[in-house]
Motif scaffolding. Structure first.
Motif, PDB file in Angstrom:
ATOM      1  N   LEU A 101       0.831  -1.207   0.000  1.00 41.73           N
ATOM      2  CA  LEU A 101       0.000   0.000   0.000  1.00 41.73           C
ATOM      3  C   LEU A 101       0.866   1.257   0.000  1.00 41.73           C
ATOM      4  N   ARG A 102       2.037   1.161   0.600  1.00 42.31           N
ATOM      5  CA  ARG A 102       2.964   2.294   0.590  1.00 42.31           C
ATOM      6  C   ARG A 102       3.511   2.519  -0.823  1.00 42.31           C
ATOM      7  N   LYS A 105       1.215   4.539  -2.797  1.00 42.25           N
ATOM      8  CA  LYS A 105       1.015   5.890  -2.260  1.00 42.25           C
ATOM      9  C   LYS A 105      -0.287   6.019  -1.472  1.00 42.25           C
ATOM     10  N   LEU A 106      -0.725   4.900  -0.892  1.00 42.35           N
ATOM     11  CA  LEU A 106      -1.943   4.916  -0.091  1.00 42.35           C
ATOM     12  C   LEU A 106      -1.642   4.937   1.406  1.00 42.35           C
ATOM     13  N   ALA A 122      -6.453   2.979   4.264  1.00 44.06           N
ATOM     14  CA  ALA A 122      -5.742   2.770   2.997  1.00 44.06           C
ATOM     15  C   ALA A 122      -6.406   1.674   2.172  1.00 44.06           C
ATOM     16  N   SER A 125      -9.598   2.964   0.620  1.00 40.43           N
ATOM     17  CA  SER A 125      -9.287   3.818  -0.523  1.00 40.43           C
ATOM     18  C   SER A 125      -8.977   2.977  -1.759  1.00 40.43           C
ATOM     19  N   PHE A 126      -8.176   1.930  -1.577  1.00 44.78           N
ATOM     20  CA  PHE A 126      -7.845   1.051  -2.700  1.00 44.78           C
ATOM     21  C   PHE A 126      -9.102   0.376  -3.244  1.00 44.78           C
ATOM     22  N   LYS A 129     -11.277   2.674  -5.328  1.00 49.26           N
ATOM     23  CA  LYS A 129     -10.689   2.998  -6.631  1.00 49.26           C
ATOM     24  C   LYS A 129     -10.693   1.817  -7.594  1.00 49.26           C
TER      25      LYS A 129
END
Length: 290
Positions: A101-102, A105-106, A122, A125-126, A129
């Motif tokens: 996830l890093r 950029k989450l 995070a 958010s993924f 999207k």
């Protein structure tokens, strides 16, 4: 009656002595290459192994006996299916998830292996999207998409040598002089009237000897101290809860998060802690939180 009173007084004295003992020191049972047990958390949920369900989703109600009886053997979960990760888990798989996830950029914080509020946000958010239901927990479909969208993390990505990013301060840290200590980001922020003055990485106790959470006050300071139970050096000790203290740990400096304390808050940057020790006063607030 007199004998009963004597027994009660004896137990009370023993309990007081145990609380006052400085029990901190590095856990010796863990090897240098092992991953420490996670600090206990009141919000930590059971892992899928501890609480199995038909689709391996933690927190979801189990089917009724009649429904289970009618299900065919082919409906059983495959043993090769990736395990689900959810809020409260603390595993190497969660660490890999955070590293991926890093990459996407989450997440901006370094991987810790603990699935907390930042990881949940995070993942949501993924999922949003990528046309997935934004639950904040990782099922097989989410995990496969995250894997396909990222690369296998390197050793440095999984355990970066850089300083951890400071977590958002707990509301209880926003007034006065406070050592604001986050278990999720593994950081200590020295704050005065809501402003962060300095920060440093910290390490906590294991599952069997957890660092207590809550609001405390520094009750004494010892520039040089040795644990009375484990006979380990505890320089720059600032005691806040019985025998638990913020102090420098040579073991933490050498092994990092491969080890754990016996309940104290370990600091690995001796220079930063020396400076902090000179600024903190007896009576200053200490907040330990998830």
């Amino acid at each position: 009656m007199q004998r009963q009173r004597f027994i009660i007084r004896t137990i009370g004295v023993a309990a007081a002595v145990a609380l006052a003992a400085t029990a901190c020191g590095p856990q010796k049972s863990e090897s240098a290459g092992s991953t420490p047990s996670a600090p206990s958390s009141p919000t930590a949920g059971a892992t899928p192994e501890a609480s199995p369900t038909t689709d391996n989703k933690p927190g979801e109600a189990s089917p009724s006996p009649s429904a289970s009886a009618s299900a065919s053997p082919s409906a059983s979960p495959s043993p090769t299916v990736k395990q689900i990760m959810a809020n409260g888990d603390d595993t190497d798989q969660v660490r890999e998830l955070q590293a991926r996830l890093r990459q996407l950029k989450l997440m901006s914080v370094a991987p810790t292996g603990f699935y907390g509020s930042k990881t949940t946000a995070a993942v949501k958010s993924f999922q949003s999207k990528n046309a997935l239901t934004p639950t904040g927990s990782v099922d097989e479909a989410t995990w496969k998409k995250i894997q396909s969208a990222s690369k296998k993390p390197t050793a440095d990505e999984l355990r970066p040598p850089t300083v951890n990013e400071v977590d958002a301060p707990d509301p209880r840290c926003m007034e006065g002089r406070v050592m604001c200590i986050s278990k999720e980001s593994r950081t200590l922020a020295w704050m005065i009237d809501g402003k962060v003055v300095s920060t440093m990485d910290v390490r906590f106790g294991s599952e069997n000897t957890p660092t207590r959470e809550g609001v405390f006050k520094v009750d004494r300071k010892e520039k040089e101290w040795t644990s009375t139970l484990y006979h380990t050096s505890m320089p720059y000790s600032m005691f806040f809860s019985g025998g638990q203290a913020v102090h420098y740990s040579a073991d933490f400096a050498a092994r990092g998060y491969a080890g754990a304390s016996h309940g104290c808050v370990n600091v690995r940057d001796k220079g930063k802690l020396s400076s902090l020790f000179g600024q903190v006063n007896v009576g200053d607030k200490v907040v330990v939180y998830w």
